[in-house]
Design an enzyme around this catalytic site. Sequence first.
Site, PDB file in Angstrom:
ATOM      1  N   ASP A 200       0.859  -1.197   0.000  1.00  0.00           N
ATOM      2  CA  ASP A 200       0.000   0.000   0.000  1.00  0.00           C
ATOM      3  C   ASP A 200       0.892   1.242   0.000  1.00  0.00           C
ATOM      4  O   ASP A 200       1.825   1.355   0.808  1.00  0.00           O
ATOM      5  CB  ASP A 200      -0.870  -0.033   1.271  1.00  0.00           C
ATOM      6  CG  ASP A 200      -1.911   1.063   1.277  1.00  0.00           C
ATOM      7  OD1 ASP A 200      -3.103   0.765   1.102  1.00  0.00           O
ATOM      8  OD2 ASP A 200      -1.527   2.245   1.455  1.00  0.00           O
ATOM      9  N   ASN A 208      -2.904  12.828  -4.491  1.00  0.00           N
ATOM     10  CA  ASN A 208      -4.135  13.297  -5.156  1.00  0.00           C
ATOM     11  C   ASN A 208      -4.435  14.743  -4.778  1.00  0.00           C
ATOM     12  O   ASN A 208      -4.749  15.569  -5.646  1.00  0.00           O
ATOM     13  CB  ASN A 208      -5.323  12.426  -4.725  1.00  0.00           C
ATOM     14  CG  ASN A 208      -5.450  11.179  -5.576  1.00  0.00           C
ATOM     15  OD1 ASN A 208      -4.984  11.152  -6.703  1.00  0.00           O
ATOM     16  ND2 ASN A 208      -6.057  10.156  -5.029  1.00  0.00           N
ATOM     17  N   HIS A 213      -5.787  14.249  -9.343  1.00  0.00           N
ATOM     18  CA  HIS A 213      -6.161  12.852  -9.553  1.00  0.00           C
ATOM     19  C   HIS A 213      -5.398  12.200 -10.708  1.00  0.00           C
ATOM     20  O   HIS A 213      -5.059  11.020 -10.646  1.00  0.00           O
ATOM     21  CB  HIS A 213      -7.667  12.789  -9.822  1.00  0.00           C
ATOM     22  CG  HIS A 213      -8.339  11.723  -9.035  1.00  0.00           C
ATOM     23  ND1 HIS A 213      -8.588  11.836  -7.677  1.00  0.00           N
ATOM     24  CD2 HIS A 213      -8.791  10.501  -9.401  1.00  0.00           C
ATOM     25  CE1 HIS A 213      -9.175  10.728  -7.260  1.00  0.00           C
ATOM     26  NE2 HIS A 213      -9.316   9.903  -8.291  1.00  0.00           N
ATOM     27  N   ASP A 217      -3.335   8.870 -10.677  1.00  0.00           N
ATOM     28  CA  ASP A 217      -3.521   7.715 -11.592  1.00  0.00           C
ATOM     29  C   ASP A 217      -2.181   7.283 -12.191  1.00  0.00           C
ATOM     30  O   ASP A 217      -1.877   6.086 -12.276  1.00  0.00           O
ATOM     31  CB  ASP A 217      -4.477   8.092 -12.736  1.00  0.00           C
ATOM     32  CG  ASP A 217      -5.928   8.083 -12.279  1.00  0.00           C
ATOM     33  OD1 ASP A 217      -6.173   7.691 -11.122  1.00  0.00           O
ATOM     34  OD2 ASP A 217      -6.801   8.485 -13.073  1.00  0.00           O
ATOM     35  N   GLU A 243      -5.221   2.162  -3.667  1.00  0.00           N
ATOM     36  CA  GLU A 243      -3.760   2.203  -3.846  1.00  0.00           C
ATOM     37  C   GLU A 243      -3.119   0.991  -3.181  1.00  0.00           C
ATOM     38  O   GLU A 243      -1.982   1.015  -2.750  1.00  0.00           O
ATOM     39  CB  GLU A 243      -3.208   3.541  -3.309  1.00  0.00           C
ATOM     40  CG  GLU A 243      -2.909   3.660  -1.830  1.00  0.00           C
ATOM     41  CD  GLU A 243      -4.121   3.622  -0.899  1.00  0.00           C
ATOM     42  OE1 GLU A 243      -5.204   3.169  -1.322  1.00  0.00           O
ATOM     43  OE2 GLU A 243      -3.970   4.007   0.262  1.00  0.00           O
TER      44      GLU A 243
HETATM   45  N1  LIG Z   1      -5.801   8.887  -8.454  1.00  0.00           N
HETATM   46  C1  LIG Z   1      -6.409   7.845  -7.910  1.00  0.00           C
HETATM   47  N2  LIG Z   1      -6.629   7.822  -6.603  1.00  0.00           N
HETATM   48  C2  LIG Z   1      -7.228   6.788  -6.040  1.00  0.00           C
HETATM   49  C3  LIG Z   1      -7.684   5.684  -6.826  1.00  0.00           C
HETATM   50  N3  LIG Z   1      -8.254   4.784  -6.004  1.00  0.00           N
HETATM   51  C4  LIG Z   1      -8.159   5.279  -4.748  1.00  0.00           C
HETATM   52  N4  LIG Z   1      -7.526   6.491  -4.759  1.00  0.00           N
HETATM   53  C5  LIG Z   1      -7.236   7.395  -3.653  1.00  0.00           C
HETATM   54  O1  LIG Z   1      -6.300   6.782  -2.769  1.00  0.00           O
HETATM   55  C6  LIG Z   1      -6.412   7.477  -1.546  1.00  0.00           C
HETATM   56  C7  LIG Z   1      -6.278   6.505  -0.414  1.00  0.00           C
HETATM   57  O2  LIG Z   1      -6.238   7.289   0.756  1.00  0.00           O
HETATM   58  P1  LIG Z   1      -6.100   6.653   2.177  1.00  0.00           P
HETATM   59  O3  LIG Z   1      -6.930   5.401   2.261  1.00  0.00           O
HETATM   60  O4  LIG Z   1      -6.349   7.720   3.170  1.00  0.00           O
HETATM   61  O5  LIG Z   1      -4.633   6.209   2.230  1.00  0.00           O
HETATM   62  P2  LIG Z   1      -3.285   6.998   2.194  1.00  0.00           P
HETATM   63  O6  LIG Z   1      -3.500   8.430   1.952  1.00  0.00           O
HETATM   64  O7  LIG Z   1      -2.368   6.296   1.246  1.00  0.00           O
HETATM   65  O8  LIG Z   1      -2.799   6.819   3.650  1.00  0.00           O
HETATM   66  P3  LIG Z   1      -2.096   5.521   4.229  1.00  0.00           P
HETATM   67  O9  LIG Z   1      -2.502   4.369   3.424  1.00  0.00           O
HETATM   68  O10 LIG Z   1      -2.579   5.450   5.616  1.00  0.00           O
HETATM   69  O11 LIG Z   1      -0.635   5.791   4.151  1.00  0.00           O
HETATM   70  C8  LIG Z   1      -7.756   8.231  -1.588  1.00  0.00           C
HETATM   71  O12 LIG Z   1      -7.501   9.606  -1.727  1.00  0.00           O
HETATM   72  C9  LIG Z   1      -8.449   7.697  -2.827  1.00  0.00           C
HETATM   73  O13 LIG Z   1      -9.221   8.711  -3.461  1.00  0.00           O
HETATM   74  C10 LIG Z   1      -7.466   5.761  -8.232  1.00  0.00           C
HETATM   75  O14 LIG Z   1      -7.815   4.850  -9.014  1.00  0.00           O
HETATM   76  N5  LIG Z   1      -6.841   6.827  -8.737  1.00  0.00           N
END
Ligand SMILES: Nc1nc2c(ncn2[C@@H]2O[C@H](COP(=O)(O)OP(=O)(O)OP(=O)(O)O)[C@@H](O)[C@H]2O)c(=O)[nH]1
Length: 329
Positions: A200, A208, A213, A217, A243
């Site tokens: 992860d 983002n 975004h 991506d 992610e």
């Molecule tokens: N650009 C993009 N963003 C995505 C996609 N799928 C999920 N995300 C973003 O990934 C982010 C995940 O955020 P969190 O679950 O808070 O995780 P994090 O910010 O990595 O924090 P930790 O995992 O705790 O380190 C969110 O902002 C989602 O919008 C995608 O397909 N494209």
Amino acid sequence: MGIWDKLLDGSFMPHGHCLLWLPDLLFLHVTGDALTVIAYFVIPTALVYLVNKRADLAFNWIFIMFAAFIFLCGVTHLLSLINIWHGYYYIEGISKLATGLISILTAVMVWRLVPAALAIPSNADFRSKNEALLKAQNELLAANQLLEQRVLERTRELEHQARTDALTGILNRGGLMERLKMEIDRASRYHQKLSVLMVDLDHFKDVNDKFGHLTGDAVLIEMSNLLIKAARATDVLGRFGGEEYLLVLPETDAQSARQLAERIRRDVEQHRFVQDDGSYLSLTCSIGVTELRADQDKTSLLQVVDRMLYDAKESGRNTVVVSDSDSAD
Ligand SMILES: Nc1nc2c(ncn2[C@@H]2O[C@H](COP(=O)(O)OP(=O)(O)OP(=O)(O)O)[C@@H](O)[C@H]2O)c(=O)[nH]1
């Protein structure tokens, strides 16, 4: 009294004068006419029989007309024979008139029939139409085969698409779960090792939020390429969630899985994620690792690896946490 005497006795009078009273001439005429009479009765019988048997015959009414016409000719001939000895001239005359009428009617009807009869396709027409039909049928068969092939290809494409993550091109969650189950079944059956990594990206939300975004991506795509390079061809990689990536490692124990996880963590840490404007972005990732235990199912395996990932996040991120077999559940 001989046959000739019988034929030439008084009853022959006066009608036979036209045959010059000559026995051989009389015999010749009688024989010829008798044979004709037989034929004239047999032919219409055959025609009527044919029409009866083949109701589908084109213009079958004309066969009946011919039959009537030939039959009446036969009657007229018969009467002319009888009239050598007896003078039934009125009856013969009426018979001739009836024959004449039916002949004229048949002649008219036959001519009226000619255009329609000519329009009936010939055998050659039927053959060429048949050949054209066969050709069309073969073309249809070939087109059908092509269509079936295309449907098969398209079905495979759709099946592939249904299992593929549209953004990164690796397995999506559905495809990943299918493969994970298969690998677990195989490992359990053959008593082989199997480990999984849950990877992860750290603070991905910030990417983002700060860069948009689209950059997010692009990072996800680059990250999946990084993981593809790190994994073996026999490993199964998929996007588990936003992610989050899952890497299934057949025939791999926890020790080897840890080494791979460490290498991935280092690779990501050192990697420069390129942005659209040419600038670089540095990221880290956290990784949970676990090895499949005997009789462990997919859900339990995922729960353990998810907890290891959670522990890695809790212990400050950019870390690998491996479950030890005692604390696994
Ligand atoms: N650009 C993009 N963003 C995505 C996609 N799928 C999920 N995300 C973003 O990934 C982010 C995940 O955020 P969190 O679950 O808070 O995780 P994090 O910010 O990595 O924090 P930790 O995992 O705790 O380190 C969110 O902002 C989602 O919008 C995608 O397909 N494209």
